[in-house]
Design an enzyme around this catalytic site. Structure first.
Site, short mmCIF file in Angstrom:
data_model
loop_
_atom_site.label_atom_id
_atom_site.label_comp_id
_atom_site.label_asym_id
_atom_site.label_seq_id
_atom_site.Cartn_x
_atom_site.Cartn_y
_atom_site.Cartn_z
CB CYS A 1 -0.92 0.01 1.22
SG CYS A 1 -1.97 1.46 1.30
CE LYS A 2 3.60 2.18 -5.67
NZ LYS A 2 3.93 2.72 -6.99
#
Length: 184
Positions: free
Chosen positions: A128-129
């Site tokens: 998850c950026k």
């Protein structure tokens, strides 16, 4: 001996959590966007909400926002690394391990290597950026609460804005009365 761990040198380049650099652009953007939602609520929405709705909706908004912050923090500090990668190959034979050619270690069958965090993650789903961390078996539930509450916060604020716009289109004088009452 089954269950025996092998002491291997720890990889200093792997990330332990989402607060470690390098930070992703989307993570930095989230640090800007969510405080902006709060600022917008208190400067643009709260002043035009009629009493007692201003208190009721602000308590609901604050509750959802606190949930987002708490669970985002919990997700970011969790380390979903495959904890079995330090066990001996003999102790992993019962689970039919696979070999990670990047880490050069045996890991659980559902583990995958994250190229951004530089570690194998048990039950890897994605990196998850927005939170700058891997999502896997260890932190999937708290990530789901984070994602659900963040979506709920945005939807809640948009619904309140739409209702306010409709109310003020129907009765144009109420906006002026509400604002003059709030700002004296």
């Amino acid at each position: 001996m089954p269950g025996q761990t092998i002491q291997q040198p720890e990889d200093k380049t792997s990330k332990k959590n989402g607060f470690e650099p390098p930070f992703d652009e989307l993570q930095i953007l989230s640090w800007i966007l969510f405080p902006t939602f709060v600022t917008f609520w208190f400067t643009a929405i709260l002043p035009v909400l009629p009493t007692p709705w201003n208190s009721i909706l602000t308590v609901a908004f604050a509750g959802i926002f606190i949930t987002v912050v708490v669970f985002a923090y919990k997700t970011m500090v969790s380390d979903p690394v495959d904890k079995y990668q330090n066990y001996s190959s003999e102790s992993l034979e019962k689970v039919n391990p696979k070999h990670c050619y990047v880490c050069k270690r045996d890991v659980l069958p559902l583990s995958l290597h994250c190229r951004l965090c530089k570690k194998c993650v048990d039950g890897f789903d994605h990196h998850c950026k927005w939170l700058n961390t891997c999502i896997g078996r260890h932190n999937y539930k708290i990530f789901y609460v984070t994602l659900s509450s963040a979506t709920g916060l945005v939807v809640f604020e948009v619904i309140v804005e739409i209702v306010l716009i409709i109310c003020f289109v129907v009765d144009k004088g109420s906006l002026q009365t509400t604002l003059s009452r709030f700002y004296s």
